[in-house]
Each structure stands twice: as C-alpha cells, then as structure tokens.
Motif scaffolding. Structure first.
Motif, PDB file in Angstrom:
ATOM      1  N   UNK A 192      -7.489  81.859  76.651  1.00 61.73           N
ATOM      2  CA  UNK A 192      -7.303  81.840  75.778  1.00 61.73           C
ATOM      3  C   UNK A 192      -6.598  81.017  75.199  1.00 61.73           C
ATOM      4  N   UNK A 193      -5.062  81.299  75.777  1.00 59.48           N
ATOM      5  CA  UNK A 193      -3.730  80.456  74.889  1.00 59.48           C
ATOM      6  C   UNK A 193      -3.381  79.163  75.446  1.00 59.48           C
ATOM      7  N   UNK A 194      -4.092  78.518  76.134  1.00 62.38           N
ATOM      8  CA  UNK A 194      -4.041  77.675  76.834  1.00 62.38           C
ATOM      9  C   UNK A 194      -5.006  76.695  76.226  1.00 62.38           C
ATOM     10  N   UNK A 195      -6.377  77.464  76.354  1.00 53.17           N
ATOM     11  CA  UNK A 195      -7.550  76.364  75.170  1.00 53.17           C
ATOM     12  C   UNK A 195      -7.004  76.645  73.873  1.00 53.17           C
ATOM     13  N   UNK A 196      -6.073  77.200  73.129  1.00 52.51           N
ATOM     14  CA  UNK A 196      -5.801  77.103  71.546  1.00 52.51           C
ATOM     15  C   UNK A 196      -4.418  75.881  71.713  1.00 52.51           C
ATOM     16  N   UNK A 197      -3.641  75.851  72.441  1.00 52.12           N
ATOM     17  CA  UNK A 197      -2.305  74.501  72.465  1.00 52.12           C
ATOM     18  C   UNK A 197      -3.360  73.985  73.469  1.00 52.12           C
ATOM     19  N   UNK A 198      -4.631  73.220  73.779  1.00 52.23           N
ATOM     20  CA  UNK A 198      -4.734  72.304  74.024  1.00 52.23           C
ATOM     21  C   UNK A 198      -5.829  71.477  73.289  1.00 52.23           C
ATOM     22  N   UNK A 199      -6.666  73.123  72.298  1.00 51.42           N
ATOM     23  CA  UNK A 199      -7.397  72.889  71.156  1.00 51.42           C
ATOM     24  C   UNK A 199      -6.519  71.679  70.233  1.00 51.42           C
ATOM     25  N   UNK A 200      -5.213  72.006  70.275  1.00 53.44           N
ATOM     26  CA  UNK A 200      -4.905  71.749  68.817  1.00 53.44           C
ATOM     27  C   UNK A 200      -4.886  70.107  68.934  1.00 53.44           C
ATOM     28  N   UNK A 201      -4.407  69.605  70.037  1.00 58.01           N
ATOM     29  CA  UNK A 201      -3.893  68.782  71.174  1.00 58.01           C
ATOM     30  C   UNK A 201      -5.640  67.503  70.682  1.00 58.01           C
ATOM     31  N   UNK A 202      -5.904  68.697  71.638  1.00 57.48           N
ATOM     32  CA  UNK A 202      -6.945  67.337  71.977  1.00 57.48           C
ATOM     33  C   UNK A 202      -8.263  67.423  69.905  1.00 57.48           C
ATOM     34  N   UNK A 203      -7.828  68.335  69.137  1.00 54.35           N
ATOM     35  CA  UNK A 203      -9.120  67.969  67.416  1.00 54.35           C
ATOM     36  C   UNK A 203      -9.784  68.882  67.971  1.00 54.35           C
ATOM     37  N   UNK A 204     -10.085  69.821  68.504  1.00 56.41           N
ATOM     38  CA  UNK A 204     -11.217  70.185  68.907  1.00 56.41           C
ATOM     39  C   UNK A 204     -10.740  71.280  67.330  1.00 56.41           C
ATOM     40  N   UNK A 205     -12.328  71.522  67.111  1.00 55.55           N
ATOM     41  CA  UNK A 205     -12.834  72.532  65.935  1.00 55.55           C
ATOM     42  C   UNK A 205     -12.268  73.469  66.204  1.00 55.55           C
TER      43      UNK A 205
END
Lengths: 657, 361
Positions: free
Chosen positions: A207-220
C-alpha cells in the motif's frame, strides 16, 4: 552480466549526449540532439522487447547502500523505453519554435539540461533492477521535472504551482521509500526480483508503494498536483510529463505488482481497480468543468491514467482469480493505452501550446474561432480529440476496445457472481467515462476553434512555425497508424505480457476487428458522399452568407455558446459531486420587466481540494510554525530537542530488535 | 458478395421507406391523412438537387461532418447483422457504439461551427442525452455479450440464453428500447417534429444544414433508425429457437416495421418529456440493464464456448478455487440509478424556480 563493453559504450553515449545537450545554447541543435536521442531510445526499446532478459551491474565504486547500481533489460522495460523515446522524438521538432516564444518572458538556460536529465532519469527508472537505483533515478526525475515546471519562475502562479508539485513529489518519494525499506526488512534484499511478499506481509509495503506511485501517476485522490503543475509548465514539458512521466509510475506499478508480483495480496488488485475506476470518472468530469485548456488536458490525463490503472487492476484481480488469459489481455490493454495516450496527450499539449503561442492565452472563455487562422493546429487537435475519445479508427479506440474485452473476459471467465457482476458494471462505467470524454472534447475543440472570434487577437492569430506544425502532424499520423496497425502493436506486446500466461494462444487472436476493411469502407463512404456533394456543388454552387440574419444584421460573437454554457446540462447532472451552482443576478429599475444587465456566474466547490487537502496543508503549516519555535535561536531549546531525540532513538532502538 | 449487395441495397433503400411508413402511421393514428409513404424519397431527391446556404464563419468541419456521420452509420449497417442475415463485415458491440459516437462527434462539431446559439444548444443537449443513454446501451449489450461469451455481434445473436431467457430479454429489451429511442431523438426524449428551436435537441443540432448536406443527414438518420431497430429485432429473435435464414430475415423486417409502429403509437399518445425529467426516464433503462447484468452474473452454469473462430480465446478455469476476498465491490457511486433520479427533481419546485439560460425549456 557486469559492466561489459556494450554497456560501457551505451553509458558513454548517454553521457556524451547529456553533456552536449546541457552545453547547447542553440535551440535548433539541442532539438536535433533530442530527436536523435529519442530515436535511439525508441530503437533500443524495440530491440529490448525482442531480446532475452538480462541484468547489468555497475562495477564496485558505483554502489549505494551496499548494493550496486543494477539495471534489468527485459521486454517490459523495452516497451516503456520505446514509449519515452517516441514521445521525446515526437516533441523534438516543436521545441525550437516554442522556446523562441518562451525566451521572451522566461529564463531558459536550465531548460535543456533539465530536459536531458528528465529523459535519462526516466529511462533509468524504467531500467532499474533494485530499489536504490530506482530511487536515485526517481529522485532525479522528480527534481528535473520540478525545474522544468518552474521554468517560467518569474510568475507568482508558476512559482506556487511548482512548489505544489515539489510537495507532491516529496510525499510520493517518502511513501515509496518507506515501502521499499519495509519490503527490504521483510525480504532482506534490495533487488526487485527477490521480493516475493504475499499475504498480510505484502499489504503494508504494497500500500505504501502504491501510494508513492499513485501520487506520481495522478491516481485519484492524489491527482491534485496534475491540474496545477501542467498549466504552469511549458507545453512540450507538459507533453512529456503527462505523456510519459506519469506512465513511468504505471511502469513501476506493473513491475512491482504484476510482472512478477513482488507484493501480492487480493486487496491490492481491488484497490488499484477501484481507484483507477474512480480516477477515470472523476478526471473526465472535472475536465468537463475546466476553462483553462491545459487544466482540462491535465484532468483528462487523470481520466486516462485511471483507465490504465483499471487495466492493471483487472490484470491483478484476474491473476488472483486464476484467469491468466484475461489477466494477460488486461495488461496488454493497459500497456497499449500507455502508448496510445502518451502519443495523443503529447499531441494535444503541443496543440494547446501552439494556441498559446499564437494567441497568448489558454483560456477557453477567450479562445474562439481559431479554426480558420490555425488550420494545421486545428486539424491536429481534431485528430487528437477523436483519438482521446477512443473514436475509431484511431489509436485510442484500439486500446479502449482491448480494455472492454479484458473486462468482459473477467466477466465470462470468473466463477463467483460478484466479480462477474462488477466486471460487467465496469464495462458500463468505462462507457460512461467515454461519453463524458466525448462531450469534453467536443467542448474543447468546438469552443476554441469553431464559431466566431471573440476578440481581435483571435481574429488576427497567425499559425505557428513549421517545426511546431511538423511535430503535431507527426504525432497525429502516429495516432492513426497505431489505430490501424493494432494487431501489429499487439504482436509487439506479446513478449512483454507473455510471463502472465506463457501457454496461451497468441495475443493477436483476440483482435477480431478487420480494422483495414472497416477503415476502407468508412473512407470510401465518406469520399463518395463528399464527391456527391461536390458534383451537386458544380450544378448549383452553395452560397456562403450570413445565416440567421433576419434583417437585423450579422450575429455577434457574444451570441455563441461559451465553454461554461456548453457544459452546463452535464454539470447539472453530476452537480452534487462538485457543488455546481449557477448564480443569476438581474439589474435594472424594474428588473423583472426591463432587465438592464444580467449576470450569470457558475460556481463550483472542488470537494477534495477544499475540504480534504486544504485543511491537511493548513495543519502541517501550523505544526511547522510550532516546530519553528525551537529554531528561534534559543540554545536551551536546541539542546533540549537534541536530548529528547536522543532518548527517543535509544528507546526505539531498544524496542525494535 | 451477395451479402454486400443485399446489405447495401437494404441500407440505402429501406430507411426512407421506414421513415415514410412511420410518418404515415402516425398521421393516421392522429386522424390525419399524412404524406404518402414514398414522400421521403422525393424529399431526399429534392434536397440533393437544391443549393445550400452556408454560414460565413464555417470551416471544413461543417462541410465534411454529414459525410463522416453518414459513413459511420453505413459502416454500422454493414457490420451489424441487423437484417437477420450474416453481415458482410465483422462487427462488434463496442465498434458499433464508438462508430455512432464518431458520427455524433462530427455532427456536434458541425453544430458549433457556425457560431450560432441553436446549434450549440443542440450539441450540448445531445451530449447530455448521450451520457444518459449510452451506458445503458453498453451495459445491456454487455450482459448479452457475457452470456454469449463474446462481444462479436454474429456470435452474440447466434447464442441462445438458457433458463433465464424470460427475465433477461425483457430487461435487455427495455434498456435497449429506452436508449435507442433517445439515440434516435424520438419521443419521449426528443420530438422530431418540434417547431420551436428552444425545445429542440437533435433538430437544433442539424438546424444549420441545408440542401445536399441536409439530405446526407436525413439519410444517415434513417439508416441509424433501421440499424438500431434491426439490432433490437435480433435481440428479440434470441428468444426464439434458431430460425432458417429467410425466416430470420422476414421476422427481422417485420420486427423493424413493428418497432416503427410502436414509435408512431408512442408519439401519438405521449408528449415529449421536459428536459429535466429525462434523467429519471433514462434511469429506468440503466436499472434494467444493471439487473440484466446481475442475472447474467448469477447464472450458475458456464457459458457455452463461442462457436465462432473469431471469438476471443477466453477460457474458464476448471474448478479453480476462487478467493472470495478478491471480489470487487461494485462501483455503485456513479452508476446508481437513483442518483440520476434525484436530478429530475419535483416538477413543482422547478416551475417557480428562477429561470436561467437554457434550463427552463
């Protein structure tokens, strides 16, 4: 494989290329270097896709945290390297003309070095084989793109946008670092291919990695930096950031969660899928609302990243459900959409930049009637709009069609009713996002290019230079080719996604549409109808005249629709999500009978920004000010703080084994 | 080759007759004599001969859009087996939807091109109606596609739903009927005969077209009607055992004419809904389509493998344990029909509300 001769040559070439690019002051020469670098990356990526996977380690002094800088060359990395190269090469002819315009009001000395760093670091992220290498490249990527966003740093709005972007990258990197440290603690290795966490152990770091990548990807809901940073950045930079940089985060997602799954937990796939679906809808809805063309495009990126994440999430869920073929198809759809959106979004940002250069504004309330003044930009923007709305026979249709097929694949193959039902609803959901995107781009194209010019600047706008036009035409042609050549793209994707389902039938068998004959029939029909019109024209020429004149003289530009009025029925429909309201004020002595002046002001309240992020930022700000008291210069406060931290570290070190 | 000739002939010749028939039926139901059935052919021929007037502000988009829209519906007509016979081109649910979207894209841009008020109103409303209608259309067809195991239209219509036939077809039929009538700009969503520009949706969109461009637009609209009703007929034919080609063809034609009769009847007994009531109507379609999906999802037995060689190679895992926790929660937040229902709002509140812009029609 350690640091061999070919690798040395490649590294030397990259270094020389970077130095040349950094040293260059002449925009034309730098653009040529960018073009050659992009083409080299494209060719290299295509070669990597065909080659067997291999690892490259740098020799001893080049290491970090006890592990060497390591790179993994495999088809997945090759795909993304090729995408990066394609978009970089595609934007290259555009750069000199745009920069000439930009130099008038901004400092461009740092532009080329930062751009070179950004491209090299993106390739570095994509090739990285272990966490330290990845993080170094990731940081260079974030910081160089920050420098690019801040190019026009004299404007206060740009400065604050760049700071927001920097803050977003800090949060993302922090989360990513935390996730990597956690994964390292559990697996004892920094190398991605050694991580095989599953079950509860995978959930936290995942989940932490997902958060980090999500910020960069522009995920809601971490997308807020996109619509702030993109309008601030120069257009070719927006094209690269929106087209490629956010996809680098998608790459990491695929690398760490799918191919192979370093973190496997059922909840992770569902999270990616749900957040992707929400992003797709949310992004396009807010795109519909925007008046700034580049903000609109940025929100549209949120939508498309959402669609890509839906594909990745479907792949994760389908793998978890034991449907390798559907998972492979979903991943192929996501990767195809990565390519198609990269090209289309680069095209649209370049066109938006061309309009900015020609008219000096990106505001859809001012832009109007540019179709006759900027014919090439107009045609390219229409093509890009059609491609991003997934209209056949352009590239967006091919990738979205595959996405639909993979959702259907899950619905057909799944055994439990709930995933089947959800997959079917997902089909309708993607269709909803698609229709909204259509409305959004009819608005963008129609308001900016069609109708009457609203001002003298619009009526006298001049088409941009040749290089800027060539770049747009090239990218539009790639859109068309990718749509018509979808089976070949799928064949190229075959080695990339093969690890998910090695024994299954070839990926191209999924593509059942005869795109060639469909496009031929479409083109023939249009041509026949057009010819019929022309022959009729010869017999009785059509008359060009003032329509709806009714004896009162010509209509004015104020009679035509505006961006706000076009979107109004749709925004009313979904108004609850953004608190859409229209305030109307009538002035005059007897306002009900003789209105003198009527003002209509639509207002919205972006819930996420106003009620979630702003309080959070204010809270952090308050904390910061409170902590800052310790730094006011009092030596006692310093010493106490140090003592407290020391004690804290001792206690923590004692507690953690 | 015969397929091509047959489909092309039907596509180009049948639609004007259908529209003429519809108008005649409607007139007789309303106690009028009405124009002759063949009038539409004469109108088209006359329009094709007449000159056209184009606004000074238009670009090539305005001139080309009707041709593109016609091309889109023609490809639809050649790739959808709407006559009950194998179509000459290979069609697909999503191809159909996105081709129609391409036509709409072209026509909406053309409506915005002259820079007048009515065209933009039409384009904006057409987009809103599309947002309401299209998800239901896609969902209903997706339900059928999943039970058939393929989104390929030939495979889809060749399949026969099993025991759930009695519940599935009425639901899919309802959803399709509502979204198709909205797509065709028919009552109760839109009134094709309205004379007041402010109340128009589709008619406002094409208001600026005249002469041969109008002829192309009218022909395209006719083809769209024939193809979409033909699609509906194929869905209804899924309720019968597999028919011989000629029988399927004859039944399809009869059903298409029947659908026109139903439209004529509805347009006689009903009025057009107010703009703000349309979401509530379309919510029925969305609900029906969602329920159809639910029924297909709850179906216990495995779908029969698709017989067509073109069908995608999905395969169902043999008794693989499925992890219940991986179940995806249904995304209710946006597709929830009652969310759109609320937008309709009580009529009384709207009547006395301050009016602004285009809302009060």
């Amino acid at each position: 494989m350690t640091f061999g001769l070919p690798a040395l040559l490649v590294a030397g070439a990259v270094l020389a290329w970077g130095l040349l690019l950094s040293g260059g002051r002449a925009h034309r020469r730098s653009a040529l270097l960018l073009l050659s670098g992009g083409c080299a990356a494209l060719i290299g990526g295509v070669l990597l896709m065909a080659a067997a996977p291999s690892d490259v380690y740098l020799a001893a002094p080049f290491s970090l945290g006890g592990s060497p800088f390591a790179f993994r060359l495999d088809p997945l990395a090759g795909w993304f390297v090729a995408v990066i190269g394609l978009v970089a090469a595609g934007t290259a002819p555009y750069q000199p003309g745009y920069l000439r315009h930009l130099t008038r009001h901004a400092e461009t000395r740092a532009y080329w070095p930062s751009l070179g760093l950004l491209l090299v670091s993106m390739v570095g992220v994509v090739l990285a084989a272990n966490a330290p290498t990845f993080l170094v490249a990731w940081e260079v990527m974030s910081l160089s793109s920050f420098a690019l966003v801040a190019t026009d740093g004299r404007t206060p709005a740009v400065r604050s946008a760049a700071l927001v972007y920097l803050g977003a990258t800090r949060v993302g990197t922090a989360a990513l670092m935390g996730g990597f440290l956690w994964a390292h603690a559990q697996s004892g290795s920094w190398t991605f291919s050694d991580w095989h966490l599953s079950g509860a152990a995978a959930l936290g770091p995942g989940l932490l990695v997902l958060l980090g990548l999500g910020v960069k990807a522009g995920m809601w809901p971490f997308h807020l930096w996109l619509p702030i940073a993109h309008p601030a950045a120069p257009s070719p930079v927006s094209a690269l950031m929106s087209g490629v940089m956010v996809k680098v985060a998608v790459y990491a997602l695929v690398r760490l969660f799918v191919l192979p799954a370093a973190f496997s937990h059922p909840a992770l796939g569902v999270t990616v899928l749900v957040l992707g679906a929400v992003s797709a809808f949310w992004g396009v809805l807010f795109a519909l609302l925007q008046d700034d063309l580049k903000r609109l495009l940025a929100y549209c990126t949120v939508e498309n990243v959402g669609l890509i994440l839906v594909g990745v999430g479907l792949a994760m869920v389908a793998s978890g459900l034991g449907l390798p073929v559907a998972a492979r198809l979903a991943l192929a759809a996501a990767l195809f959409h990565v390519l198609s959106h990269a090209v289309v979004k680069a095209l649209l940002f370049l066109a938006a930049g061309a309009m900015d250069v020609a008219t000096g504004t990106r505001d859809l309330r001012l832009l109007s009637g540019l179709g006759r003044r900027l014919p090439t930009t107009f045609a390219c923007f229409v093509a890009g709009s059609a491609a991003i709305c997934a209209l056949p026979p352009l590239s967006g249709f091919a990738s979205e069609w595959l996405l639909y097929q993979s959702a259907l694949g899950l619905a057909v193959g799944g055994s439990a009713p709930l995933p089947r039902f959800a997959a079917m609803l997902l089909v309708g959901w993607i269709a909803l996002a698609g229709v909204l995107a259509l409305a959004c781009f009819v608005k963008a194209t129609g308001i900016a290019f069609l109708g009457r010019p609203r001002s003298a600047e619009m009526a006298e706008a001049v088409e941009v230079g040749r290089g800027m036009r060539i770049a747009q035409i090239g990218l539009a042609a790639v859109c068309l080719l990718l749509g018509l050549g979808a089976p070949w793209v799928l064949a190229a994707l075959e080695p990339v996604v093969a690890p998910l389902a090695p024994a299954a039938a070839a990926l191209t068998t999924v593509w059942t549409l005869p795109m060639g004959s469909l496009a031929a029939v479409l083109a023939l029909t249009v041509a026949a109808a057009w010819c019929l019109r022309r022959t009729a024209d010869l017999a009785q020429p059509s008359r060009t005249y003032i329509t709806w004149e009714c004896g009162f003289g010509d209509l004015g530009p104020r009679m035509q629709a505006t961006a706000g009025s076009f979107a109004q029925p749709l925004l009313r429909l979904f108004g609850n999500l953004m608190r859409y309201a229209v305030t109307r004020r009538v002035e005059g002595d007897r306002a009900d009978l003789f209105p003198r002046r009527i003002t209509v002001v639509p207002s919205t309240d972006p819930i996420l920004g106003a009620h979630v992020y702003r309080p959070a930022v204010q809270f952090i700000d308050r904390c910061g000010r409170w902590i800052a008291r310790c730094q006011a210069g009092s030596i006692h406060a310093y010493l106490t703080a140090m003592l407290v931290v020391l004690l804290l570290l001792l206690v923590v070190g004692r507690m953690v084994p | 080759m015969i397929g091509w000739a047959l489909y092309l002939a039907y596509t180009l010749l049948l639609p004007p007759l259908l529209i003429g028939l519809l108008r005649k039926l409607k007139s007789r139901l309303q106690g009028r004599q009405g124009p002759p059935v063949w009038q539409v052919y004469r109108d088209l021929a006359k329009l094709a001969r007449k000159g056209e007037t184009i606004s000074e502000t238009t670009t090539w988009v305005f001139a080309a859009a009707p041709s593109v829209a016609l091309g889109c519906v023609l490809v639809c007509a050649l790739s959808v087996p709407w006559l009950g016979l194998p179509a000459p081109l290979h069609g697909d649910v999503f191809l159909l939807v996105y081709l129609l979207a391409l036509g709409k894209f072209a026509m909406s841009l053309a409506a915005l091109d002259p820079g007048t008020t009515f065209g933009a109103l039409g384009a904006s409303r057409e987009a809103a109606v599309g947002v309401l209608a299209e998800p239901a259309l896609v969902l209903a067809l997706a339900a059928l596609a999943v039970q058939a195991g393929s989104s390929d239209l030939a495979v889809l219509f060749a399949s026969r739903p099993g025991a759930e036939l009695g519940t599935l077809l009425p639901l899919v039929g309802t959803a399709l009927w509502l979204s198709i009538t909205a797509e065709l700009a028919r009552m109760p969503v839109d009134d094709p005969t309205t004379h007041l520009e402010l109340t128009m949706i589709h008619e406002a969109l094409i208001l600026e077209n005249s002469g041969r461009n109008l002829a192309l637009v009218e022909l395209g609209a006719g083809i769209k009607l024939a193809v979409l009703f033909g699609l509906l007929a194929q869905v209804l034919l899924m309720g019968t055992p597999a028919l011989a080609p000629w029988a399927a063809h004859a039944t399809s034609l009869a059903l298409i004419v029947g659908a026109c009769a139903v439209v004529a009847f509805i347009e006689t007994v009903m009025v057009r809904l107010r703009w703000r009531r349309i979401p509530a109507l379309m919510a029925f379609g969305l609900t029906a389509a969602t329920m159809a999906c639910l029924i297909v999802a709850l179906k216990s037995e495995a779908p029969s493998p698709a017989p067509d060689r073109h069908a995608p190679a999905w395969h169902r895992p043999s008794a693989q344990p499925s992890d219940e926790t991986t179940a995806i929660p249904p995304q209710r937040s946006g597709l929830r029909p009652d969310a759109t229902l609320e937008r309709g709002g009580p009529a009384r509140a709207v009547l006395f509300a301050p009016r602004s812009g285009a809302e009060h029609v």
